[in-house]
Design an enzyme around this catalytic site. Structure first.
Site, mmCIF file in Angstrom:
data_model
loop_
_atom_site.group_PDB
_atom_site.id
_atom_site.type_symbol
_atom_site.label_atom_id
_atom_site.label_comp_id
_atom_site.label_asym_id
_atom_site.label_seq_id
_atom_site.Cartn_x
_atom_site.Cartn_y
_atom_site.Cartn_z
ATOM 1 N N HIS A 1 37.370 38.059 41.021
ATOM 2 C CA HIS A 1 36.193 38.639 40.171
ATOM 3 C C HIS A 1 35.472 39.579 40.733
ATOM 4 O O HIS A 1 34.864 40.477 40.195
ATOM 5 C CB HIS A 1 35.463 37.103 39.582
ATOM 6 N N GLY B 1 41.916 42.091 35.353
ATOM 7 C CA GLY B 1 42.778 41.950 36.642
ATOM 8 C C GLY B 1 44.125 42.138 36.522
ATOM 9 O O GLY B 1 44.877 41.456 35.385
ATOM 10 N N VAL C 1 43.698 40.586 43.851
ATOM 11 C CA VAL C 1 43.272 40.313 45.067
ATOM 12 C C VAL C 1 43.993 38.937 45.648
ATOM 13 O O VAL C 1 43.965 37.969 44.713
ATOM 14 C CB VAL C 1 41.632 40.037 44.937
#
Ligand code: AMP
Length: 290
Positions: free
Chosen positions: A37, A149, A178
């Site tokens: 995030h 994402g 990520v």
């Protein structure tokens, strides 16, 4: 950074920025913020004057009441993380604000984008819940750009489709996944993994990587690449709900990898359902991924 709970207050807070011609970047989340995030918020901050982050655990996209109940929530920690990453406004509405009594509308994206993969396994109401809440949040915030994402690749595709179909005046940006140092894609649900399951969960990214390595070694056949991906999963006794090689725009299954291809998977590790994906790119002598 200000935390705001009501729709009216958020609109009022954004009015001066709009009057001055400032650009607004928006990051919708369900909270339990982590570095995935954070990367979205940082990119929004790089590209916008004002950054709004929403934290809303959207009940309509959960099929399973116990999953909704168990979803991690910590607004104070989220406020600190969002502020540190560069957010200016944290919007945390109550369920009653988003779905007031008598609420009766749904935004639905039809077709293969919502019927396959997550749609097939979580039921069609999952993406109905996602598009309805994201559509509402885009209307409330009216951002210039919204950040999603690649971790939820299908969700990003579905949101893009909705934005095009409904002519919503917003740019959709998709940011890379990520990962933890060992490869596990960061997820709010990872906190539910026991130490032993946390180790087993590495099998998901290891499987994706094994397919990328096989592609780099010259393999193009979908069956062989899926078998390569299945190796680390089987070794960790992780059974995928789905493991699929699909066109990254249409989500149609492919027989062989001749261009950019999405390798997507979902699996339960213990009681925790995880998803991950990579984009395979066949370049001679190398497989690039994102
Ligand atoms: P969530 O709070 O899980 O609904 O996610 C909110 C947004 O963060 C979605 O656009 C997700 O795709 C994105 N996101 C979640 N995990 C990651 C990650 N590991 N890397 C990049 N983006 C992520």
């Amino acid at each position: 950074m200000r935390t705001i709970h009501s729709i009216g207050e958020l609109r009022a807070a954004l009015r001066p920025a709009r009057r001055h011609g400032s650009t607004v970047g928006f990051v919708p989340t369900m909270g339990a913020l982590h570095d995935g995030h954070r990367a979205l918020i940082e990119q929004a901050d790089d590209e916008s004057d004002v950054v709004v982050v929403s934290v809303f655990v959207n009940p309509t996209q959960f099929g399973d009441a116990s999953d909704l109940q168990a979803y991690p929530r910590d607004l104070a920690a989220d406020a600190a993380a969002a502020a540190q990453a560069g957010a200016h406004l944290l919007f945390a509405p109550a369920v009653q604000d988003i779905y007031p009594d008598g609420f009766a509308s749904t935004i639905r994206v039809d077709g293969p984008l919502t019927e396959t993969l997550e749609g097939a396994h979580r039921g069609r109401s999952h993406f109905d819940g996602v598009t309805t809440v994201v559509g509402k949040l885009l209307n409330i915030v009216q951002p210039d750009a919204a950040y999603f994402g690649q971790k939820d690749a299908q969700q990003a595709l579905v949101v893009r489709r909705m934005v095009r179909d409904l002519d919503l005046p917003v740019r959709i940006a998709v940011c890379p996944t990520v990962r933890a140092a060992d490869g596990l894609a960061l997820s709010s649900r990872n906190v539910h993994l026991s130490p032993a399951d946390r180790e087993r969960a590495v099998a998901l990214s290891a499987g994706l990587r094994a397919a990328a390595d096989a592609l780099a070694a010259g393999e193009r056949d979908a069956g062989a690449l899926l078998a390569a991906a299945g190796g680390p999963l089987a070794a960790a006794a992780v059974t995928p709900e789905y493991l699929a090689l699909v066109d990254p725009d249409t989500l149609t299954p492919v027989d062989s990898v001749t261009g950019e291809t999405l390798l997507a998977l979902a699996a339960c590790v213990g009681d925790t359902r995880l998803i991950d994906n990579i984009v395979l790119i066949p370049i001679p002598d190398a497989a690039a991924t994102r």
